[in-house]
Structures are given as C-alpha cells and as structure tokens.
Design a protein around this motif. Structure first.
Motif, short mmCIF file in Angstrom:
data_model
loop_
_atom_site.label_atom_id
_atom_site.label_comp_id
_atom_site.label_asym_id
_atom_site.label_seq_id
_atom_site.Cartn_x
_atom_site.Cartn_y
_atom_site.Cartn_z
N GLN A 1 0.84 -1.20 0.00
CA GLN A 1 0.00 0.00 0.00
C GLN A 1 0.88 1.26 0.00
O GLN A 1 1.99 1.25 0.51
N ARG A 2 0.32 2.32 -0.55
CA ARG A 2 0.97 3.64 -0.47
C ARG A 2 0.01 4.57 0.25
O ARG A 2 -1.16 4.68 -0.12
N PHE A 3 0.52 5.24 1.27
CA PHE A 3 -0.30 6.11 2.11
C PHE A 3 0.12 7.56 1.91
O PHE A 3 1.32 7.87 1.92
N LEU A 4 -0.86 8.41 1.74
CA LEU A 4 -0.61 9.85 1.63
C LEU A 4 -1.37 10.55 2.76
O LEU A 4 -2.59 10.51 2.82
N PHE A 5 -0.61 11.18 3.65
CA PHE A 5 -1.19 11.86 4.80
C PHE A 5 -1.34 13.34 4.50
O PHE A 5 -0.42 13.98 3.99
N LEU A 6 -2.50 13.88 4.83
CA LEU A 6 -2.70 15.32 4.81
C LEU A 6 -2.53 15.80 6.25
O LEU A 6 -3.41 15.63 7.09
N GLY A 7 -1.37 16.38 6.53
CA GLY A 7 -1.03 16.76 7.89
C GLY A 7 0.15 15.94 8.37
O GLY A 7 0.21 14.73 8.14
N ALA A 8 1.10 16.60 9.02
CA ALA A 8 2.31 15.92 9.49
C ALA A 8 2.58 16.26 10.95
O ALA A 8 3.71 16.59 11.33
N GLN B 1 -3.13 4.31 -2.33
CA GLN B 1 -4.32 3.50 -2.06
C GLN B 1 -5.15 4.11 -0.93
O GLN B 1 -6.35 3.83 -0.81
N ALA B 2 -4.50 4.94 -0.10
CA ALA B 2 -5.19 5.51 1.06
C ALA B 2 -4.77 6.96 1.26
O ALA B 2 -3.59 7.30 1.13
N ILE B 3 -5.74 7.82 1.57
CA ILE B 3 -5.44 9.17 2.02
C ILE B 3 -5.94 9.28 3.46
O ILE B 3 -7.04 8.84 3.78
N ILE B 4 -5.11 9.88 4.31
CA ILE B 4 -5.42 9.95 5.73
C ILE B 4 -5.34 11.41 6.15
O ILE B 4 -4.27 12.02 6.14
N GLY B 5 -6.50 11.96 6.52
CA GLY B 5 -6.58 13.36 6.90
C GLY B 5 -6.39 13.56 8.39
O GLY B 5 -7.20 13.09 9.19
N VAL B 6 -5.31 14.25 8.75
CA VAL B 6 -5.02 14.58 10.16
C VAL B 6 -4.56 16.03 10.23
O VAL B 6 -3.66 16.38 11.00
N SER B 7 -5.18 16.87 9.44
CA SER B 7 -4.72 18.25 9.27
C SER B 7 -5.40 19.25 10.19
O SER B 7 -4.89 20.35 10.41
#
Length: 598
Positions: free
Chosen positions: A341-348, A420-426
């Motif tokens: 899987q490839r994960f793209l996070f919005l917020g670091a 495959q996944a976007i994860i919003g933690v912004s």
C-alpha cells in the motif's frame, strides 16, 4: 449525630478499591474489624443503628451519604438501608430500581435541546451518583459517546469557564514549583493506577485552551471506566496550567486558568520533570497518559520519558494504533497486503507521524526494510509535499522526506503518487474536495479515505461526501461520528476511528500486568486485536471498527493481549495468573449498586 472518624473514611476509600478486585461490600465489611472502631459513648439513633450492624460503620450517614457520589444510590436505597443509614425522610418514599433510574435519566437527557446541555446534564449526574452515571453510559454507549467525548467535549472545553460547576482533578501551575507532590497528595484516593495529563495547548483541533482543556482528561478517564472497566477511584485527571497564548482566554473573566502567556523553555521542562518525579513518589507505578500537548512538546516528552517511566502519548500512539487497526480492516475488504500500500497523509503532526511510525513497524514485520517501509508513507503539510529538497524540515518529518520534485497541491500529489489511502489529520475542514475524492475513486476500486480530524467541524470531509464522490466505493473512517448514509442503493454505516478502541484496553493490560513500560509493540498488537474483532457482516455495511456496544468485550481482548505481551517482554511486575483473560475480567468495574444490608 454520629461522626465519621478518619479511620472510617480510610475504610470507605479501601472499600472502593476492593470493588476493583470484584469483592462485594458484604465480603469487604465482614473481613475488617469495624466493631472496635465504634465508640462506647452515647450515640444518636443513627449511631445506634450502626452499632446494631457493624458492617455499616464504614459508611457516612444521612445527608452526607447522599452527597457522596461514589456511594450514593439516590431513590434506590432500600427501606432497610434508609432506616440503618439515617436516610428516612430525606428521600421520596418510593424505592426505585437502577433500571428505573436509568429510564428517568434518559428521558430527561433526551429533552435537552443541545448536545452541550446534554453534556452538562451528564456531568451533573456524575457529581451526584457515579454508579448511575456509568450505568447510563455503558448501556447507551453508542448514543452517549459523542456527548461525553468527541465531538461535544470540544465544545465543552470551549465553554469550560461558563459551564464550570465543580472541580475535578488536580491543577498544577508554575507557582506550585517545588510542591507538586504535595498537590498530588491532596487527591482523596491514594491508590492511583492511571493518570491522564494535559497542558491544554492543543485541544483536539481547537488549539490552545489552557486550563479549560481539563475536560479532555476528565472525559478520557470516564471512558477508561466505561469501556475497560477501570474503577473510577483508580484514575486521576491532571492539568498543567502553564498559561495560554489564546487572546480570547487571556481577556475572559470566566477563564479558569492563570491569565499569562504560555511558559516555555527551561521552566516548562522543570515543571514537567517535577510532575513526572512526583507521580513516582506519590503514586508509584501509575501509568501516565500524555494528552493534547502541542507538537513542539509531544514528541520530545515522549522520547525523554518513555524509557524512564510507564507512560504513552495517546495523540501519537493511540491515534496511530486505531488508524492502523482501520487499515488492517480495510485490507480485509480490498484484499491487498500492507507492504504493497501507499499512504498519503494530509497533515504531518503527532497523529500523522505517529501513524506512519506504526505502519512502518507493521510493514517491517511483513519483510520490508526500514527505508522501504518509509517509502510507502508520504506526507503533505501546509507547505506542500514533504520531499528532500525542502529546507524547512526537522524532527520526524525528515524520516519521510523522499526524493521527489516539490508538489504544491494535494490533488496533484494524489495524481502523481497514486496512493491506495489518504489519511486526513490536518485539522482543516473540507480539504478532501470532490475532485480529490473522485481522483481516489478513479485510481482505486476501493479507495481508503480516513478523515480523522476532530471535532466534526474540522473534518476533512463528511461520510456523505466521501461516499457520494466515490460512487459509494470508499472505505471511510472519521474522527467524529457520522450518521448512516444511503447511497447507490446501499445503506452504509461510517466508522469512527476513535482512540477509545485502544487506550482503555492498553491501560487495563498495563495495570493488570503491572507493566513498567508501554511499548510500540503493545499498540501494534492492540491494532491487530481491534481489526480482528470486526465481523464480516460489519465490513459488508462499511464498518471497519467493531460496534461500540461491544466495546467492553473488545477492550478485554486488547487488555489480555497487551498484558500477555508485557509478560513476554519481561516488563510485568505482577505474578502471571493461570487464566489471564478471566483475571482481567474479574478486575472490570461493573456499575451496579451494592447491597449495604444483607
């Protein structure tokens, strides 16, 4: 009137603790010598009744008993108890059952016009009758979780100065330097196993709320009791009031904290250190849960103390664990493997980077190297995609700065990286736009969309938006609850990625085993357990977390696995029970009234 002695007050506290080990009131009062504590001098009628039944000597009487929320039963006191305990005439004549009291609470609760009014009503109940409070919550967890915690607790913290009624927990300020242990010792219970502490600088996605952030540790500990059965007398909420940089609070006459700018630097670190050392002195072995500290302090404090004392940071490790649990469940739907899987996070921030670290650990377990695993996690912050060419990066962000051209737009990053996944933690609402969701649906048959920012007003997208713009194919989770959505001929039940699936069970496992440290392996284990508790039928309807009414069962499974790991890692200090699961179940507090007279 009969006066309660210091020794009898101590017995009341001991009575509360004995209940944690499943001992009933009668067994407790039978094994201690109360008769010797009864003076031979003349007593009032209440005292005479107490002499006639020495089992009752440890209890306060009359109006004092009705004002003690840990012992009060309200209208559920039996006629015999009313006579023996000096309650006759102080209560309405009819004796009610606990179930009837629950009905009354729910009826009144549901007539309140707003969630914040419902929150105030429930907290008032907690102040007068703790057993009833926890019974109501446990039996109606799905309805009331959003009231006692997210999203309503955020509003409660914003209005904390207005709705403040009675103090809860311990407040520590910089002017208390040198006597923090003394302040902790003022708490009425001396056997504390779990402490939730905040400095109020990053309350959910609402920012710096200073001392008004006390609603967070209070709410978290209520969930420890409801979800994992940890007796309320074993927990302590703490707020470190280091000031606030919130201009509104600095000028608000109703603000509950000290009105000065935030203390930073050496003095701040000295106060944290004194607090940590004071806990070891006053409540040795207690688990410390850091909650809602700002990024600038959260990672470094965890790094500094995690190998010295029993502690964890829920925003980093708890959020990571529940998010990874959601990923594990989602992969049961997509059929893929984690390492692909490839994960793209919005917020670091804490949540995003903490989740990346735990995902990396899990992928290493599937055979990837550290560098290969980190290459599967990408981050997008306020300045764009995190890549090696950027010169403004520091700390954990550097671990995830990959070789790639700079990208300024999140949609562009999706098109280039094809996650495959976007994860919003912004903490930024509406950032998952229709265009972004459509792109995820075009790239993936079942796109994973986690919109985890709290409260609801900060969510990157709603459940309805996620399902609508992906033709109902999104595997969705959010930080705050959303109602079911009917789309494309299906009724879907969006899941809340709530840390409550993780931290109560972890805390119980640590407490039951007497673990001296909390490890990342415990949180990865917890994630696997939670994902394994999701039934196939749940997945069919879009749920990737277990239904909340099963939360105690899930927490028990997590606690058992965490305790087992503590024994395996050599971190446990308590003898291992023959049946660990049964032992943990025996520790779980059940909100039921005790019979004060056999």
């Amino acid at each position: 009137m009969y006066k309660i002695t210091h020794e009898q007050n101590e017995l009341i506290i001991r009575f509360e603790k004995e209940l944690v080990d499943g001992e009933t009131l009668s067994r407790f009062l039978n094994h201690i010598n109360l008769q010797s504590m009864l003076k031979k001098t003349a007593r009032s009628d209440a005292g005479d009744r107490l002499r006639a039944s020495s089992r009752l000597a440890a209890l306060p009487t009359g109006i004092s008993l009705l004002r003690e929320p840990t012992l009060n039963k309200g209208s559920a006191f039996t006629l015999e108890e009313r006579e023996a305990l000096g309650l006759s005439g102080l209560l309405p004549p009819r004796v009610h059952t606990l179930d009837e009291q629950v009905q009354r609470i729910l009826k009144n609760l549901r007539t309140q016009s707003t969630d914040i009014e419902r929150y105030v009503y429930l907290i008032a109940l907690q102040d007068r009758n703790k057993t009833l409070f926890y019974r109501v919550l446990l039996d109606n967890i799905e309805e009331l979780m959003p009231i006692v915690y997210t999203p309503t607790v955020g509003q409660a913290c914003l209005q904390f100065g207005q709705i403040f009624r009675r103090p809860r927990g311990i407040y520590i300020t910089a002017r208390d330097k040198g006597r923090v242990a003394e302040l902790l010792g003022n708490w009425p219970y001396n056997d504390i196993r779990i402490i939730v502490v905040t400095d109020g600088e990053r309350i959910l996605g609402l920012g710096d709320l200073g001392a008004d952030g006390m609603g967070i540790p209070v709410g978290k500990l209520a969930l420890y009791s409801v979800c994992a059965g940890i007796h309320p007398s074993l927990s302590l909420p703490v707020t470190l009031d280091m000031g606030t940089d919130n201009a509104r609070l600095l000028n608000d006459p109703l603000y509950t904290g000290l009105q000065h700018p935030r203390i930073r630097g050496e003095l701040y670190d000295e106060m944290i250190e004194e607090f940590i050392l004071a806990v070891q002195q006053v409540y040795p072995g207690a688990l410390i849960q850091f909650e809602d500290f700002a990024n600038r302090n959260a990672f470094r404090l965890l790094k500094q103390y995690r190998d010295q004392v029993c502690c964890f940071n829920d925003d980093i490790q708890g959020t990571a664990s529940v998010t990874v649990a959601g990923v594990f469940s989602a992969l049961r739907i997509t059929g893929g493997t984690l390492k692909n899987q490839r994960f793209l996070f919005l917020g670091a921030g804490e949540a995003g980077l903490g989740t990346g670290e735990l995902l990396v650990s899990a992928m290493i377990g599937e055979g990837l190297s550290l560098e290969e695993a980190r290459q599967r996690c990408w981050y997008f912050d306020s300045k764009g995609l995190i890549v090696k060419d950027r010169t403004d990066l520091s700390g954990h962000k550097l671990h995830y700065a990959h070789d790639h051209p700079q990208v300024a737009g999140f949609l562009e990053a999706i098109e280039l990286l094809k996650p495959q996944a976007i994860i919003g933690v912004s903490g930024q609402p509406k950032r998952f736009t229709p265009e972004i969701l459509e792109a995820m649906a075009r790239i993936n048959e079942r796109p994973i969309v986690f919109s985890l920012s709290n409260p609801t007003s900060k969510s990157e997208c709603t459940a309805e938006e996620a399902y609508t713009w992906t033709d109902g194919r999104a595997i969705f989770a959010s930080g705050s609850p959303f109602d079911p959505v009917v789309t494309h001929g299906r009724k879907l039940y969006p899941s809340q990625g709530n840390n409550v699936y993780i931290f109560p069970g972890v805390g119980m496992g640590v407490m039951a085993s007497g673990a001296v440290r909390v490890t990342d392996e415990m949180f990865l284990t917890a994630a696997r357990i939670v994902a394994g508790e999701v039934a196939e039928n749940d997945l069919h309807y879009g749920r990737i977390f277990p239904p909340l009414p099963r939360i105690r069962e899930v927490s028990q499974a997590v606690a058992t696995a965490v305790a087992e790991l503590a024994y395996k890692q050599g971190l446990a200090t308590r003898p291992r029970p023959d049946d660990l699961q049964a032992y943990i179940q025996s520790l779980m507090f059940e909100p039921l009234y005790q019979d004060y007279i056999e």
